[in-house]
Design an enzyme around this catalytic site. Structure first.
Site, PDB file in Angstrom:
ATOM      1  N   TYR A 188      -3.672  -2.937   5.533  1.00 26.39           N
ATOM      2  CA  TYR A 188      -2.548  -2.904   4.868  1.00 26.39           C
ATOM      3  C   TYR A 188      -3.063  -3.064   3.218  1.00 26.39           C
ATOM      4  CZ  TYR A 188       2.482  -4.313   3.768  1.00 26.39           C
ATOM      5  OH  TYR A 188       3.499  -4.494   3.466  1.00 26.39           O
ATOM      6  N   ARG A 210       6.215   7.463  -4.608  1.00 28.31           N
ATOM      7  CA  ARG A 210       5.780   6.254  -5.194  1.00 28.31           C
ATOM      8  C   ARG A 210       4.995   5.163  -4.154  1.00 28.31           C
ATOM      9  NH1 ARG A 210       8.125   0.927  -4.933  1.00 28.31           N
ATOM     10  NH2 ARG A 210       6.079   0.970  -3.636  1.00 28.31           N
ATOM     11  N   LYS A 255       2.432   0.372   7.842  1.00 25.59           N
ATOM     12  CA  LYS A 255       3.582  -0.548   8.080  1.00 25.59           C
ATOM     13  C   LYS A 255       3.774  -0.512   9.637  1.00 25.59           C
ATOM     14  CE  LYS A 255       4.981  -1.418   3.764  1.00 25.59           C
ATOM     15  NZ  LYS A 255       5.354  -2.397   3.188  1.00 25.59           N
ATOM     16  N   GLU A 309      10.345   3.988   2.839  1.00 26.57           N
ATOM     17  CA  GLU A 309       9.376   3.218   2.039  1.00 26.57           C
ATOM     18  C   GLU A 309       8.872   4.251   1.057  1.00 26.57           C
ATOM     19  OE1 GLU A 309       8.413   0.375   3.561  1.00 26.57           O
ATOM     20  OE2 GLU A 309       7.044   0.322   1.860  1.00 26.57           O
ATOM     21  N   ASP A 310       8.492   3.689  -0.072  1.00 29.34           N
ATOM     22  CA  ASP A 310       7.658   4.022  -1.403  1.00 29.34           C
ATOM     23  C   ASP A 310       8.335   5.338  -1.652  1.00 29.34           C
ATOM     24  OD1 ASP A 310       6.556   1.909  -0.759  1.00 29.34           O
ATOM     25  OD2 ASP A 310       4.519   2.541  -0.891  1.00 29.34           O
ATOM     26  N   ASP A 336      12.528  -0.767   2.265  1.00 28.82           N
ATOM     27  CA  ASP A 336      11.710  -1.703   2.341  1.00 28.82           C
ATOM     28  C   ASP A 336      11.381  -2.463   0.916  1.00 28.82           C
ATOM     29  OD1 ASP A 336       9.958  -3.514   3.558  1.00 28.82           O
ATOM     30  OD2 ASP A 336       8.360  -2.220   3.269  1.00 28.82           O
ATOM     31  N   ASP A 337      11.300  -1.382  -0.169  1.00 34.48           N
ATOM     32  CA  ASP A 337      10.903  -1.766  -1.492  1.00 34.48           C
ATOM     33  C   ASP A 337      12.006  -2.507  -1.949  1.00 34.48           C
ATOM     34  OD1 ASP A 337       8.214  -0.360  -1.124  1.00 34.48           O
ATOM     35  OD2 ASP A 337       9.418   0.999  -0.817  1.00 34.48           O
ATOM     36  N   ASN A 342       1.761  -4.323  -6.405  1.00 27.71           N
ATOM     37  CA  ASN A 342       0.760  -3.863  -5.429  1.00 27.71           C
ATOM     38  C   ASN A 342       0.281  -2.698  -5.877  1.00 27.71           C
ATOM     39  OD1 ASN A 342       1.046  -6.032  -3.839  1.00 27.71           O
ATOM     40  ND2 ASN A 342       2.902  -4.835  -3.018  1.00 27.71           N
ATOM     41  N   ASN A 392       4.951 -10.674  -0.190  1.00 25.69           N
ATOM     42  CA  ASN A 392       4.910  -9.387   0.326  1.00 25.69           C
ATOM     43  C   ASN A 392       5.881  -9.091   1.427  1.00 25.69           C
ATOM     44  OD1 ASN A 392       4.245  -6.716   1.908  1.00 25.69           O
ATOM     45  ND2 ASN A 392       2.511  -6.933   0.222  1.00 25.69           N
TER      46      ASN A 392
HETATM   47  O1  LIG Z   1       3.131  -1.963   1.041  1.00 22.99           O
HETATM   48  C1  LIG Z   1       3.214  -3.141   0.085  1.00 22.99           C
HETATM   49  O2  LIG Z   1       2.188  -3.941   0.223  1.00 22.99           O
HETATM   50  C2  LIG Z   1       4.594  -3.510  -0.246  1.00 22.99           C
HETATM   51  C3  LIG Z   1       5.033  -2.876  -0.806  1.00 22.99           C
HETATM   52  O3  LIG Z   1       6.071  -2.203   0.051  1.00 22.99           O
HETATM   53  C4  LIG Z   1       4.869  -1.939  -1.842  1.00 22.99           C
HETATM   54  O4  LIG Z   1       4.233  -2.591  -2.724  1.00 22.99           O
HETATM   55  O5  LIG Z   1       5.543  -0.677  -2.100  1.00 22.99           O
HETATM   56 MG   LIG Z   2       6.422  -0.125  -0.116  1.00 23.85          MG
END
Ligand SMILES: O=C([O-])CC(=O)C(=O)O
Ligand SMILES: [Mg+2]
Length: 573
Positions: free
Chosen positions: A110, A163, A181, A252-253, A275-276, A425, A469
């Site tokens: 991770y 992203r 994840k 996610e992202d 999640d973000d 991060n 986190n």
């Molecule tokens: O993945 C991680 O450490 C936390 C998160 O969702 C991000 O920074 O986009």
């Molecule tokens: Mg993320």
């Protein structure tokens, strides 16, 4: 294609898998492979005779063997590759190793190492996991999902790679994140590995480095945008609904415009969350609730400056406002605790460039009438800090060093126990290090960071820093929603997650300035979060109507432990 089914022996009650693969195929299927653990009987009945060395190992012995190999690896990227190799060879063993060595291995599978791996993914990838959907195969979405070799998909983590952490557009190489994840869904949440699917929506990339790299594995075009993009995502969601009707989607992202839009478009149609925005927001709120107990000061009385008012910034602001409203504050008052800062400086209501999701938190021009400003056109972070005198500073900008010593000293001048959350991060993008924050505030700051940092030695003590986190929230939210069979995930369910998470910080941990429970308890955390989320869903009239004890029972039962069950040969029906 189904490779096995879960079964229970009607006479003995013993759980087993009815397995449809034989011989070498079984050894190369990571979900089913037991390596040297296959028993003599299984070797005979499943076509494995002669394909394995004589010795039969226990799972513990297999794990000890893997740990030795792992520890021989020279650097973090090699450790990542080793663990991913293991995941692709023998999932049960991977999860046994990961859960028993979580503190050592979490920063590898991770954040931060997974970020380093994503930057190189096309060059280091040995074997693909999950599914890749791109403009040339989206028409075959039902075939893609039929090809998934899992018996029942319940949980999907999906990215379009635009992203990735604070690292920007990594195209299909962003797939490392959904894979990481999912490994936490299993290791922390306790979901069965056979029900979690990482997905990459490979709509292209605008990253010129990748487009020019002959080894890049993704769809080699500029990104699909606008209506084409929306249609693509819609076909994906409808495909999920048709093929995996009970599945939950974790976004996610994504880049922020898409993230906010997709969340709103789909949150009522399918159990889904971002999640973000929501996961990070709920985790940050949990840290602030703990800080509020440590300081013995209600959150309503704090002044929170949030720098970077995109996904995580807005998510945190909304989580705070939702909490304060639950405490009886009117919505407008609740939002006023937050001072939002983005690239243009303090966000004011008369700014025509405000995004719709920023608008509810933008400040009225009258509020800053008496401020001393160098340039009234642009109210900088420094101006905000000097005038607002924040008691809490949250950074979600991916700008390392943004929280300078001078800025942190300015905050500490007005506040005895400033709370500093540097959440970007991976580690290289953090707004400050815990060491910087403690040095600039004479050790008075309560600090948490998005990525892991080593403990800081001060003159009189050693200070550990909580890792704020979303890993503390998403596994439990996913598990709780699935167990509750809730058709959607509400803001109140996330608030319940924050409260349950913060409540797990013990008095002794608070005493040490920790804002979140230790990482060693993530499995317990996911359990408590899942129970709280499922109860809140029920209270809101969503999903199953189970009594508290029943919810606790089903959550416990749903949590899978890495262990092997016996196999019996069968044929798919
Ligand atoms: O993945 C991680 O450490 C936390 C998160 O969702 C991000 O920074 O986009
Ligand atoms: Mg993320």
């Amino acid at each position: 294609m189904k490779t096995f089914s879960f079964k229970v022996d009607p006479l003995t009650g013993e759980q087993y898998y009815e397995v449809y693969l034989r011989g070498q195929q079984l050894l190369t299927d990571p979900l089913l492979n037991k390596g040297s653990h296959f028993s003599i009987e299984e070797r005979a009945s499943l076509g494995l005779t002669g394909l394995l060395p004589h010795g039969v190992s226990s799972l513990e012995e297999e794990a000890a063997r893997s740990l030795e190999s792992y520890r021989r690896k020279p650097d973090d990227l090699e450790r990542y590759l080793f663990l991913l190799g293991l995941l692709n060879r023998n999932e049960t063993l991977f999860y046994k190793l990961l859960t028993e060595n979580l503190i050592e291995m979490l920063p590898i599978v991770y954040t931060p190492t997974v970020g380093q791996a994503c930057l190189l993914l096309s060059r280091i990838m040995r074997r693909a996991r999950g599914v890749y959907i791109h403009p040339d195969n989206i028409a075959a979405i039902d075939t893609i999902f039929a090809n998934v070799p899992l018996p029942e998909v319940q949980l999907i983590v999906v990215t379009d790679g635009e992203r990735i952490l604070g690292l920007g557009d990594l195209g299909a190489d962003g797939m490392g994140i959904p894979v990481g994840k999912v490994s936490l869904y299993v290791a922390a949440g306790g979901l069965h590995p056979a029900c979690c699917l990482p997905v990459c929506l490979d709509v292209g990339t605008n990253n010129d480095r990748l487009l020019a790299d002959p080894l890049y594995l993704g769809f080699r075009r500029r990104r699909l945008e606008g209506e084409d993009y929306d249609r693509f995502v819609e076909r994906f969601v409808l495909g999920v609904k048709r093929n995996f009707p009970n599945a939950l989607i974790q976004w996610e992202d994504f880049a922020k415009h898409k993230a906010f839009r997709l969340l709103e478009r789909y949150r009522e149609r399918i159990p889904s969350f971002n999640d973000d925005i929501q996961g990070t927001g709920a985790t940050a709120l949990a840290a602030l609730l703990t800080a509020s107990r440590i300081k013995q000061k209600p959150l309503a009385a704090e002044r929170v400056v949030i720098v970077g008012f995109g996904q995580a910034g807005v998510g945190t602001a909304k989580a705070i406002a939702t909490y304060l409203q639950s405490q009886g504050l009117p919505p407008e008052e609740a939002r006023k605790v937050v001072w939002p800062v983005d690239v243009q400086g303090l966000l004011c209501q008369d700014d025509p460039s405000l995004e719709p999701w920023q608008r509810p938190f933008a400040r009225k021009r009258e509020e800053i009438a008496g401020w001393k400003l160098k340039d009234p056109q642009k109210i900088t972070l420094e101006d905000v800090v000097v005038n607002v005198k924040p008691t809490i500073l949250v950074g979600v900008t991916a700008q390392p060093g943004l929280f300078s010593t001078k800025l942190l000293q300015q905050v500490a001048k007005e506040e005895a126990r400033p709370v500093i959350l540097a959440l970007s991060n991976p580690t290289s993008k953090s707004e400050c290090t815990p060491e910087d924050a403690l040095a600039a505030t004479g050790g008075r700051a309560l600090v948490a960071t998005g990525s892991p940092f080593p403990p800081v030695s001060l003159e009189d003590r050693t200070v550990e820093t909580s890792q704020c986190n979303n890993l503390y929230v998403f596994p439990g939210v996913g598990l709780g929603t699935l167990v509750a069979k809730a058709p959607k995930i509400t803001d109140e369910m996330f608030l319940a997650a924050s409260e349950a998470l913060s409540a797990m910080v013990s008095a002794e941990e608070q005493e040490r300035g920790l804002l979140l429970p230790p990482l060693t308890s993530v499995r317990q955390v996911a359990r408590e979060v899942a129970v709280a989320v499922a109860k809140k869903a029920r209270d809101q009239g969503l999903g199953r109507l189970l009594a508290d004890e029943e919810i606790e029972e089903v959550v416990s039962q749903a949590q899978w432990e890495p262990r092997f069950v016996p196999y019996r040969p069968g044929r798919p029906s």
